[in-house]
Design an enzyme around this catalytic site. Structure first.
Site, PDB file in Angstrom:
ATOM      1  N   ARG A   9      -3.955   7.501   3.960  1.00 44.02           N
ATOM      2  CA  ARG A   9      -2.767   7.140   3.175  1.00 44.02           C
ATOM      3  C   ARG A   9      -2.314   8.278   2.265  1.00 44.02           C
ATOM      4  NH1 ARG A   9      -3.636   1.147   1.971  1.00 44.02           N
ATOM      5  NH2 ARG A   9      -3.324   1.688  -0.208  1.00 44.02           N
ATOM      6  N   GLU A  40      -9.706  -0.665  12.571  1.00 41.89           N
ATOM      7  CA  GLU A  40     -10.568  -1.502  11.724  1.00 41.89           C
ATOM      8  C   GLU A  40     -10.470  -2.994  12.069  1.00 41.89           C
ATOM      9  OE1 GLU A  40      -9.349  -1.246   7.581  1.00 41.89           O
ATOM     10  OE2 GLU A  40      -7.249  -1.376   8.157  1.00 41.89           O
ATOM     11  N   ASP A  61       0.795   1.691   9.187  1.00 40.95           N
ATOM     12  CA  ASP A  61       0.454   0.849  10.346  1.00 40.95           C
ATOM     13  C   ASP A  61       1.592   0.768  11.371  1.00 40.95           C
ATOM     14  OD1 ASP A  61      -1.957   0.311   9.154  1.00 40.95           O
ATOM     15  OD2 ASP A  61      -1.278  -1.548   8.228  1.00 40.95           O
ATOM     16  N   ARG A 112     -22.623   9.200  15.588  1.00 43.57           N
ATOM     17  CA  ARG A 112     -22.293   9.364  14.174  1.00 43.57           C
ATOM     18  C   ARG A 112     -20.975   8.628  13.933  1.00 43.57           C
ATOM     19  NH1 ARG A 112     -26.687  10.963  14.251  1.00 43.57           N
ATOM     20  NH2 ARG A 112     -27.622  12.765  13.197  1.00 43.57           N
ATOM     21  N   ASP A 152       5.890  -5.097   5.872  1.00 44.01           N
ATOM     22  CA  ASP A 152       6.458  -6.402   6.245  1.00 44.01           C
ATOM     23  C   ASP A 152       6.207  -7.479   5.198  1.00 44.01           C
ATOM     24  OD1 ASP A 152       3.721  -6.174   7.183  1.00 44.01           O
ATOM     25  OD2 ASP A 152       4.016  -8.091   8.185  1.00 44.01           O
ATOM     26  N   GLY A 208       0.832  -1.212   0.000  1.00 42.89           N
ATOM     27  CA  GLY A 208       0.000   0.000   0.000  1.00 42.89           C
ATOM     28  C   GLY A 208       0.861   1.255   0.000  1.00 42.89           C
ATOM     29  N   HIS A 256      -8.954   5.683   3.105  1.00 38.89           N
ATOM     30  CA  HIS A 256      -7.682   5.948   2.419  1.00 38.89           C
ATOM     31  C   HIS A 256      -7.236   7.397   2.504  1.00 38.89           C
ATOM     32  CE1 HIS A 256      -8.781   1.987   1.078  1.00 38.89           C
ATOM     33  NE2 HIS A 256      -7.518   1.811   0.760  1.00 38.89           N
ATOM     34  N   ILE A 257      -8.054   8.251   3.103  1.00 41.21           N
ATOM     35  CA  ILE A 257      -7.581   9.621   3.393  1.00 41.21           C
ATOM     36  C   ILE A 257      -6.302   9.517   4.230  1.00 41.21           C
ATOM     37  CG2 ILE A 257      -8.126  11.668   4.814  1.00 41.21           C
ATOM     38  CD1 ILE A 257     -11.019  11.350   3.869  1.00 41.21           C
TER      39      ILE A 257
HETATM   40  O1  F6P Z   1      -1.329  -2.113   5.326  1.00 45.28           O
HETATM   41  C1  F6P Z   1      -1.673  -0.779   5.304  1.00 45.28           C
HETATM   42  C2  F6P Z   1      -3.138  -0.571   5.199  1.00 45.28           C
HETATM   43  O2  F6P Z   1      -3.217   0.798   5.203  1.00 45.28           O
HETATM   44  C3  F6P Z   1      -4.024  -1.208   6.277  1.00 45.28           C
HETATM   45  O3  F6P Z   1      -4.079  -0.527   7.476  1.00 45.28           O
HETATM   46  C4  F6P Z   1      -5.358  -1.271   5.559  1.00 45.28           C
HETATM   47  O4  F6P Z   1      -6.188  -2.247   6.101  1.00 45.28           O
HETATM   48  C5  F6P Z   1      -4.930  -1.622   4.188  1.00 45.28           C
HETATM   49  O5  F6P Z   1      -3.665  -1.039   3.992  1.00 45.28           O
HETATM   50  C6  F6P Z   1      -5.877  -1.239   3.074  1.00 45.28           C
HETATM   51  O6  F6P Z   1      -5.291  -1.567   1.858  1.00 45.28           O
HETATM   52  P1  F6P Z   1      -5.979  -1.460   0.409  1.00 45.28           P
HETATM   53  O7  F6P Z   1      -5.141  -0.490  -0.350  1.00 45.28           O
HETATM   54  O8  F6P Z   1      -5.879  -2.819  -0.165  1.00 45.28           O
HETATM   55  O9  F6P Z   1      -7.379  -0.994   0.561  1.00 45.28           O
END
Ligand code: F6P
Length: 353
Positions: free
Chosen positions: A279, A231, A135, A270, A110, A14, A276-277
């Site tokens: 990331r 999550e 993570d 709520r 990892d 990711g 993904h914000i």
């Molecule tokens: O491994 C990093 C991570 O950000 C996790 O915390 C999350 O569950 C996952 O990637 C989501 O990945 P994808 O890009 O497949 O939706």
């Protein structure tokens, strides 16, 4: 004897903020200090298999003299986080030879590091890994690139949600990433003033969560609350209600439903799923520093003929650790007895148990 190396670099798994800053550091140091050629491999092992090569030069991405790589999110090389790489090991090794690479730097979490390391052993490649993941669950390094920016993003979201929660006397449940590890939830929850932090490593009780929220209200006249949920948390043992939840229901929604159902007074909940914000975005100063230090050290390790090592941050220093050792202990979750967990509890945050 050939001294000019052809160094491959790829990003795998990711994406996260800071990957481009690592690429920039590697290209700068390899070019300026060692006069090596750096070849970007798009889309990780997929690009390697397809023999794709993207020569990278200092300043090749400059816009009117401004180098955008330092603060650009994502990865200019592209990345993948699925596929069955190990099934095509021999083809990938053949492609590596065809691309005439002398060494490879792989930036990954990892899972990616473990796979790349297996390929490297199989193909007898000189390989150095740089840990990245929001993570922060790669073992033997206190920090991975991307973690700090994600904490800041979540903390900012919690700050914003606090004002709207307080205005409406609501319980805001915020679901953050972390399937196996709760570092993100724990760090950002403390920094962002959460009242409850639920993480995969520590079992929680729904009754205790509701009791905690009731106490905030009755004892401290706090009519709103912020609940941070990773999550990957597991269903509460004491919540029979959840047996009827659809499997597709996210953990944040699940917890919000339970709070509404089991509280002894009416609670308006709520849910915000940050997704993904977390990331995306511009890498923080700390992530850029990690990127610079890791990129520089990875190149130096290649120059010293080291292989199958991962650069790591330990006690304020960049060190090299054997990849195999890190992989054996990854993914590394939150230690339930850690100082940070104790700190959260001392500040009146419910963290489970
Ligand atoms: O491994 C990093 C991570 O950000 C996790 O915390 C999350 O569950 C996952 O990637 C989501 O990945 P994808 O890009 O497949 O939706």
């Amino acid at each position: 004897m050939k001294t000019q190396k052809r160094l491959g670099i790829l990003t795998s798994g990711g994406d996260c903020p800071g990957l481009n800053a690592v690429i920039r550091a590697v290209v700068s140091h390899a070019t300026l200090t060692y006069d090596w050629q750096v070849i970007g491999i798009p889309y990780a092992t997929q690009g390697l298999l397809e023999r794709q090569a993207m020569p990278l030069h200092m300043h090749s991405f400059d816009l009117r003299g401004i180098d955008p790589l330092l603060n650009m999110g994502g990865t200019i090389l592209g990345t993948i986080n699925k596929g069955n790489t190990l099934a095509c090991m021999d083809d990938i090794v053949a492609s590596y030879q065809a691309l005439e690479l002398d060494a490879l730097i792989g930036i990954g979490g990892d899972g990616s590091i473990a796979i790349l390391s297996q390929l490297a052993l199989h193909g007898n490649w000189q390989f150095i890994a740089i840990p990245k993941t929001i993570d922060n669950d790669v073992a033997l390094t206190e920090r991975s690139v991307g973690f700090d920016t994600a904490i800041n993003t979540i903390t900012d979201a919690l700050n914003r949600l606090t004002f709207t929660a307080a205005s409406h006397d609501r319980v805001m449940v915020v679901e953050v990433m972390g399937r196996a590890a709760g570092h993100l939830a724990l760090h950002s929850g403390i920094a962002g003033g959460a009242d409850v932090i639920l993480i995969p490593e520590i079992p929680y009780s729904m009754q205790a969560v509701c009791r905690h929220l009731a106490e905030l209200r009755d004892r401290w006249q706090r009519r709103f609350a912020i609940v941070v949920v990773a999550e990957g948390i597991h269903p509460a043992q004491d919540a029979t209600y959840l047996a009827n939840q659809k499997p597709s229901c996210g953990r944040g929604q699940y917890i919000a439903d339970c709070i509404a159902k089991f509280s002894t007074y009416p609670v308006d909940t709520r849910v915000s799923v940050l997704g993904h914000i977390q990331r995306g975005g511009i890498p923080s100063a700390l992530d850029r520093l990690m990127a610079a230090a890791f990129g520089k050290t990875a190149v130096d390790l290649i120059a010293k003929d080291q292989s199958n090592q991962m650069v790591a941050w330990q006690n304020g220093r960049v060190v090299a650790v054997p990849i195999e050792q890190s992989c054996r202990q990854s993914p590394l979750g939150v230690d339930p007895c850690s100082d940070l967990v104790q700190t959260a509890r001392a500040l009146g945050i419910y963290v489970g148990e």
